[in-house]
Scaffold this motif. Structure first.
Motif, PDB file in Angstrom:
ATOM      1  N   THR A 125       0.820  -1.204   0.000  1.00 29.67           N
ATOM      2  CA  THR A 125       0.000   0.000   0.000  1.00 29.67           C
ATOM      3  C   THR A 125       0.854   1.255   0.000  1.00 29.67           C
ATOM      4  OG1 THR A 125      -1.697  -1.214   1.255  1.00 29.67           O
ATOM      5  CG2 THR A 125      -1.905   1.179   1.160  1.00 29.67           C
ATOM      6  N   TYR A 146      -7.894  -1.198   1.389  1.00 29.83           N
ATOM      7  CA  TYR A 146      -6.962  -1.091   2.517  1.00 29.83           C
ATOM      8  C   TYR A 146      -6.373   0.315   2.488  1.00 29.83           C
ATOM      9  CZ  TYR A 146      -3.051  -2.063   5.655  1.00 29.83           C
ATOM     10  OH  TYR A 146      -2.150  -2.028   6.705  1.00 29.83           O
ATOM     11  N   THR A 147      -6.405   0.982   3.634  1.00 31.81           N
ATOM     12  CA  THR A 147      -5.913   2.350   3.732  1.00 31.81           C
ATOM     13  C   THR A 147      -4.782   2.433   4.736  1.00 31.81           C
ATOM     14  OG1 THR A 147      -8.106   3.219   3.218  1.00 31.81           O
ATOM     15  CG2 THR A 147      -6.536   4.739   4.216  1.00 31.81           C
ATOM     16  N   LYS A 186      -3.894   4.130  -0.512  1.00 40.19           N
ATOM     17  CA  LYS A 186      -4.989   3.169  -0.580  1.00 40.19           C
ATOM     18  C   LYS A 186      -4.691   2.071  -1.589  1.00 40.19           C
ATOM     19  CE  LYS A 186      -8.627   6.471   0.676  1.00 40.19           C
ATOM     20  NZ  LYS A 186      -9.926   7.075   0.265  1.00 40.19           N
ATOM     21  N   MET A 187      -5.145   0.863  -1.293  1.00 40.72           N
ATOM     22  CA  MET A 187      -5.007  -0.268  -2.216  1.00 40.72           C
ATOM     23  C   MET A 187      -6.289  -1.097  -2.169  1.00 40.72           C
ATOM     24  SD  MET A 187      -2.110  -3.298  -2.313  1.00 40.72           S
ATOM     25  CE  MET A 187      -2.588  -4.021  -0.709  1.00 40.72           C
TER      26      MET A 187
END
Length: 214
Positions: A125, A146-147, A186-187
Motif C-alpha cells: 500500500t 486497505y488504507t 490506498k489499495m
C-alpha cells in the motif's frame, strides 16, 4: 467428477480467452502439469502469466506493471526472516522504480490476500500498489479497500534500520522511498474463489473496471 468439472471449466475459459483476445491473461491458483499443458492452448499472440506460486516476477502491459508474488516466502515464516528474503529485496526495488516513474502498478498473489502478513499488505500500500488480486478458498468474492495513513516520521527512518516483525514500519522502503506525496495511501484487495473468468481494465486515471466474461 470434481476434476472433470474443473478441466471442463478451464477449457471453456480458454476458449473465451481466445475469442475475446485480452492484452494479457493471468492464471491464479494451483496449476498441475495437465492444467499447465492446457494453458498452452492460449493463442500465442496473447501473453500468459502464471500466478501459481512457483516464482515471483514482473510483467508489463500497456504501460502498467504487474507484480506476481510467491506466497511461500511469507506464509509460515518468521517475519524477521521473511522481510530479508530475496523476493522482498526485489519487491522494494520494483516499488522504488514505480515511485520514481509514477506508472500504474498492481500485484497478484497465489493465495488469498487475507492470509498475507500485515507488514506485506502495508508495504504494498505504501508502495502505491493500486490493486492486489488473488484466489480465495471460499466461493464468495472479496473486494475491500486497505488504507494506510502516512505519518510525518515515515520519511525520517534510516536506510540501515533492522527489520523486526514487531516494528510498525519494518516493511519500510528506504528513507527516500518513504517520503510520501499524499497523507493517505490506498489499495484495493480483490479475491475470488469460484474459478470463473473475469476481465479487468485499468483506465487512464487509475480507476478499475471489472466484468465477468460470459
Amino acid at each position: 467428477e470434481d476434476r472433470k468439472r474443473h478441466i471442463f471449466a478451464l477449457k471453456e475459459s480458454l476458449k473465451k480467452v481466445n475469442r475475446t483476445r485480452p492484452k494479457i491473461v493471468v492464471a491464479s491458483g494451483y496449476l498441475d502439469d495437465e492444467c499447465r499443458k492446457f494453458m498452452g492452448k492460449v493463442n500465442e499472440s496473447i501473453p500468459v502469466a502464471l500466478n501459481d506460486g512457483s516464482s515471483f516476477f514482473a510483467f508489463w502491459s500497456r504501460g502498467g506493471q504487474g507484480l506476481v508474488l510467491r506466497s511461500s516466502d511469507f506464509l509460515g515464516v518468521d517475519s524477521g526472516i521473511a522481510q530479508k528474503c530475496e523476493q522482498v529485496q526485489w519487491l522494494k526495488q520494483e516499488l522504488e522504480q514505480s515511485r520514481m516513474t509514477r506508472h500504474h502498478i498492481y500485484a497478484f498473489v497465489d493465495c488469498s490476500p487475507e492470509k498475507l502478513p500485515e507488514w506485506l499488505i502495508r508495504m504494498l500500500t505504501k508502495g502505491r500498489v493500486m490493486c492486489l488480486f488473488g484466489p480465495h478458498s471460499d466461493s464468495a468474492a472479496i473486494e475491500k479497500e486497505y488504507t494506510y495513513e502516512c505519518s510525518v516520521n515515515d520519511g525520517e527512518k534510516s536506510d540501515d534500520r533492522s527489520l523486526d516483525g514487531d516494528n510498525d514500519d519494518d516493511d519500510s522502503l528506504s528513507s527516500a522511498e518513504n517520503v510520501a506525496d499524499d497523507d493517505e495511501c490506498k489499495m484495493i484487495i480483490i479475491a475470488r474463489g469460484d474459478g470463473t473468468l473475469r476481465s479487468w481494465r485499468l483506465e487512464e486515471y487509475g480507476s478499475w473496471e471489472f466484468e465477468d466474461v460470459a
